[in-house]
Design an enzyme around this catalytic site. Structure first.
Site, PDB file in Angstrom:
ATOM      1  N   VAL A 160      -4.449   5.234  -7.194  1.00  0.00           N
ATOM      2  CA  VAL A 160      -3.896   6.219  -6.264  1.00  0.00           C
ATOM      3  C   VAL A 160      -4.256   7.604  -6.788  1.00  0.00           C
ATOM      4  CG1 VAL A 160      -1.811   7.089  -5.136  1.00  0.00           C
ATOM      5  CG2 VAL A 160      -1.949   4.666  -5.815  1.00  0.00           C
ATOM      6  N   CYS A 161      -4.684   8.472  -5.890  1.00  0.00           N
ATOM      7  CA  CYS A 161      -4.894   9.874  -6.229  1.00  0.00           C
ATOM      8  C   CYS A 161      -5.909   9.992  -7.378  1.00  0.00           C
ATOM      9  CB  CYS A 161      -3.545  10.511  -6.548  1.00  0.00           C
ATOM     10  SG  CYS A 161      -3.514  12.302  -6.649  1.00  0.00           S
TER      11      CYS A 161
END
Length: 208
Positions: A98-99
């Protein structure tokens, strides 16, 4: 099914907790919080998360979730997370990020020449690490799934539920957590955010 949620200093809490809330409620899942040591890990906003195991103790997982956060550059320099990912990725069914967690996958060699997404502010950095950067909210490429910034972790996890257990389970999970976002502002993500907003955001990042 063993799901390893990677912890490191100054990660972003929602990058971790969003996917955790989606995945850990699945009856087949045993969740593990894995870190370099058993000491509490402090997120970039000050939340303390207690590991349940360490990199030395956990040598395999069916699913790996790597959050992003303000500490990504320090973790790249340290190299410990990437070293663990190199060991466990080959036997994992799914490896996800994520991210800015995507930069750690890239450092481990997992994203070389592969399409992947990340936080809008880190697209150049991810490309420099060998990934083929896309602006999609979630990118699935073989056994690797990457999510864009922060809140996209929920979308990533729901996508993963669909891949693992089917669309009906994923739709139920989305209903269960009442995930029906209606953002109060339009900020043009995943496209190119307005220049003044980008400048403001980079000033905030620099202050951190």
């Amino acid at each position: 099914m063993d799901v390893a949620f990677v912890l490191y200093p100054r990660m972003t809490a929602l990058d971790l907790v969003g996917p955790y809330e989606v995945l850990a409620h699945q009856p087949e899942v045993t969740a593990h919080f894995v870190a370099a040591s058993p000491d509490p890990v402090i997120t970039d906003a000050g939340l303390a998360v207690v590991p349940t195991t360490t990199f030395a103790e956990l040598d395999r997982a069916d699913v790996i979730v790597v959050p992003g956060g303000g500490g990504w550059a320090e973790v790249l320099a340290d190299g410990v997370v990437a070293a663990w990912l190199r060991d466990v990725h080959p036997t994992a069914t799914w490896t996800t990020s994520v991210c800015s967690g995507s930069t750690l996958l890239a450092q481990a060699g997992i994203l070389a020449g592969r399409p992947a997404t990340t936080h809008w502010a880190l697209r150049d950095e991810l490309a420099a690490l060998g990934a083929v950067v896309r602006t999609d909210r979630v990118v699935v490429d073989g056994s690797v799934v990457t999510g864009a910034g922060v809140s996209a972790g929920i979308d990533l996890a729901l996508t993963l539920v669909g891949l693992l257990w089917g669309d009906e389970r994923a739709r139920f999970t989305q209903l269960f957590i009442e995930y029906d976002p209606e953002p109060p502002y339009e900020v043009e993500v995943p496209g190119e955010p307005a220049a003044d907003l980008v400048a403001f955001a980079r000033g905030v990042f620099a202050g951190r």
